[in-house]
Design a protein around this motif. Structure first.
Motif, mmCIF file in Angstrom:
data_model
loop_
_atom_site.group_PDB
_atom_site.id
_atom_site.type_symbol
_atom_site.label_atom_id
_atom_site.label_comp_id
_atom_site.label_asym_id
_atom_site.label_seq_id
_atom_site.Cartn_x
_atom_site.Cartn_y
_atom_site.Cartn_z
ATOM 1 N N LYS A 76 97.385 106.151 24.898
ATOM 2 C CA LYS A 76 96.138 106.600 24.118
ATOM 3 C C LYS A 76 96.681 106.213 22.750
ATOM 4 C CE LYS A 76 92.819 110.162 22.311
ATOM 5 N NZ LYS A 76 92.542 111.374 22.383
ATOM 6 N N HIS A 77 97.783 106.617 22.179
ATOM 7 C CA HIS A 77 98.412 106.437 20.816
ATOM 8 C C HIS A 77 99.108 105.006 20.618
ATOM 9 C CE1 HIS A 77 97.531 110.701 20.787
ATOM 10 N NE2 HIS A 77 97.524 110.516 19.638
ATOM 11 N N LEU A 78 99.285 104.482 21.808
ATOM 12 C CA LEU A 78 99.918 102.974 21.540
ATOM 13 C C LEU A 78 98.860 101.551 21.647
ATOM 14 C CD1 LEU A 78 103.286 103.685 23.346
ATOM 15 C CD2 LEU A 78 102.831 103.347 20.801
ATOM 16 N N LYS A 79 97.889 101.875 22.624
ATOM 17 C CA LYS A 79 97.221 100.818 23.176
ATOM 18 C C LYS A 79 96.486 100.126 21.975
ATOM 19 C CE LYS A 79 93.071 103.802 24.348
ATOM 20 N NZ LYS A 79 92.129 103.086 23.305
ATOM 21 N N ALA A 123 101.862 98.482 28.873
ATOM 22 C CA ALA A 123 102.007 98.346 30.200
ATOM 23 C C ALA A 123 102.510 99.754 30.898
ATOM 24 C CB ALA A 123 102.744 97.434 30.863
ATOM 25 N N VAL A 124 101.979 100.221 31.719
ATOM 26 C CA VAL A 124 102.639 101.390 32.553
ATOM 27 C C VAL A 124 103.087 100.972 33.818
ATOM 28 C CG1 VAL A 124 102.026 103.824 33.546
ATOM 29 C CG2 VAL A 124 100.823 102.847 31.373
ATOM 30 N N GLY A 143 91.635 98.730 30.061
ATOM 31 C CA GLY A 143 92.336 97.662 29.194
ATOM 32 C C GLY A 143 93.885 97.700 29.180
ATOM 33 N N VAL A 144 94.520 98.643 29.844
ATOM 34 C CA VAL A 144 95.924 98.819 29.757
ATOM 35 C C VAL A 144 96.527 98.361 30.962
ATOM 36 C CG1 VAL A 144 97.942 100.223 29.625
ATOM 37 C CG2 VAL A 144 95.919 100.562 28.113
ATOM 38 N N THR A 145 97.488 97.469 31.123
ATOM 39 C CA THR A 145 98.338 96.962 32.274
ATOM 40 C C THR A 145 98.872 98.178 33.040
ATOM 41 O OG1 THR A 145 98.639 94.930 31.163
ATOM 42 C CG2 THR A 145 100.075 95.498 33.353
#
Length: 390
Positions: free
Chosen positions: A68-71, A77-78, A115-117
């Motif tokens: 949440k705080h980096l995207k 990517a996680v 939107g996050v990998t």
């Protein structure tokens, strides 16, 4: 070992087995320390989040906090192992990916942050290689549950410790719940005491800080759980926890490692709480669905079911849930909140680490820049330590 109230009970008769287990773990760690087994570094910032205990310490909400705080600032990517998934190898999730393909926790994160990998791979090294080769714009990789996966050397190693099962009072498996000796915590750059009571006293902060015996290069943080409005899984509208009626019967349905904290936190909202617990990552079968239907049907009206977001990913496509259950089952979204006004310090350190070590900035550096950076590594490390302990 079992937890009774705020006390950890050690199964002393299993201590000889813990001693044997400890020998094996120490030999493995020693192999990494002396270089027989290799830890790899990568040219992309890597942040690992994990623990050294069996059971839930709140990994998913802490990884989600980082996302949440980096995207909005970086391409994130996680990477997860994808525990209990029904697939093999490296997979990048997309809009069509199902929960069985990647596992419940990665699926939950992909649903929350489309939107996050989000990727899964049993081999974290291979997963990082695939991610970085497929996407040259990647800024940072978050490793979910990888503190003990020592084949990767992260830039920031975050260790989570459950307030209710402090590692300093625990012992090795099978007598306790430690997966490696207490000295394993020394590899952490950041230690977070999770699931703290919201009314934790200043004296308790000081006692825990002293008892953890961290080194100067390590930072200690405290977080507590924060709950958002109940969200329907199938139909209906969201409702705040405060909307629970005084006489409403609540069935808490969980398939997580440690439901005790949620039970404790729900008690102020309802006096009529029934808990139905399954093992962590439990795959609900026909007999389980039948039990859920029957247990809920036996509760007097008004009634509802509350479950976790992780469990909801496995319940959503389960066959056989009664119409009454489907109309009255809600997820309880959970997030974390930093205590002691530590949030800004934590965020600044994490964001600063990614900015200073982003892969894209590294790629445009000249060889001389790299040499200069290497020669100044010790100085940079000292400044980082000083900042983190302010």
């Amino acid at each position: 070992m079992r937890v009774e109230g705020d006390f950890i009970v050690i199964n002393k008769w299993l201590l000889p087995l813990s001693w044997l287990y400890g020998i094996g773990v120490k030999l493995r760690n020693m192999a990494f320390e002396i270089g027989i087994l290799k830890s790899r570094s990568f040219d992309v910032p890597v942040i690992s989040v994990g623990n050294i205990t069996v059971g839930g310490t709140g990994k998913t909400p802490h990884v989600e906090y980082l996302v949440k705080h980096l995207k909005d600032l970086f391409h994130v990517a996680v990477l997860s192992r994808g525990y209990k998934r029904k697939s093999k190898g490296f997979i990048i999730a997309d809009a069509e990916t199902t929960m069985p393909e990647i596992g419940d926790e990665p699926y939950q994160m992909k649903q929350k942050f489309p939107g996050v990998t989000v990727a899964v791979d049993k081999s974290r090294c291979h997963g990082i290689e695939e991610l970085t080769s497929n996407d040259k714009s990647l800024d940072v990789i978050l490793l979910d549950d990888a503190f003990q996966h020592r084949y990767v050397k992260p830039g920031v190693n975050i260790l989570l410790v459950d307030y209710h099962r402090l590692v300093i009072y625990d012992t090795l498996l099978p007598a306790g719940r430690l997966r490696e000796p207490l000295s394993g915590k020394d590899r952490a750059d950041i230690v977070i005491i999770t699931k703290c009571p919201k009314d934790l006293k200043p004296m308790e902060y000081r006692v825990i800080t002293k008892a953890m015996k961290l080194y100067a290069y390590q930072s200690l943080y405290f977080t507590t759980l924060k709950y958002d409005d109940l969200q329907p899984i199938f139909e209906g509208e969201a409702r705040p926890l405060s909307s629970l009626q005084a006489n409403e019967q609540v069935l808490l349905l969980t398939g997580i490692a440690s439901p005790e904290q949620i039970i404790h936190d729900l008690k102020p909202y309802t006096k009529n709480l029934t808990s139905l617990s399954f093992a962590d990552h439990h795959q609900f079968k026909k007999k389980d669905i039948k039990l859920i239907n029957e247990t809920f049907e036996q509760l007097p009206q008004p009634r509802c079911i509350i479950t976790t977001e992780k469990d909801a990913t496995r319940l959503h496509d389960a066959e056989g849930l009664s119409e009454e259950v489907r109309k009255n089952i809600y997820t309880l979204p959970v997030s974390i909140h930093f205590m002691l006004d530590q949030e800004d310090t934590f965020n600044k350190y994490i964001i600063g680490y990614v900015r200073k070590n982003s892969r894209n900035s590294i790629l445009v550096k000249t060889k001389d820049d790299h040499k200069s950076k290497d020669s100044n590594h010790t100085g940079n490390r000292s400044r980082t330590i000083s900042f983190r302990n302010n």
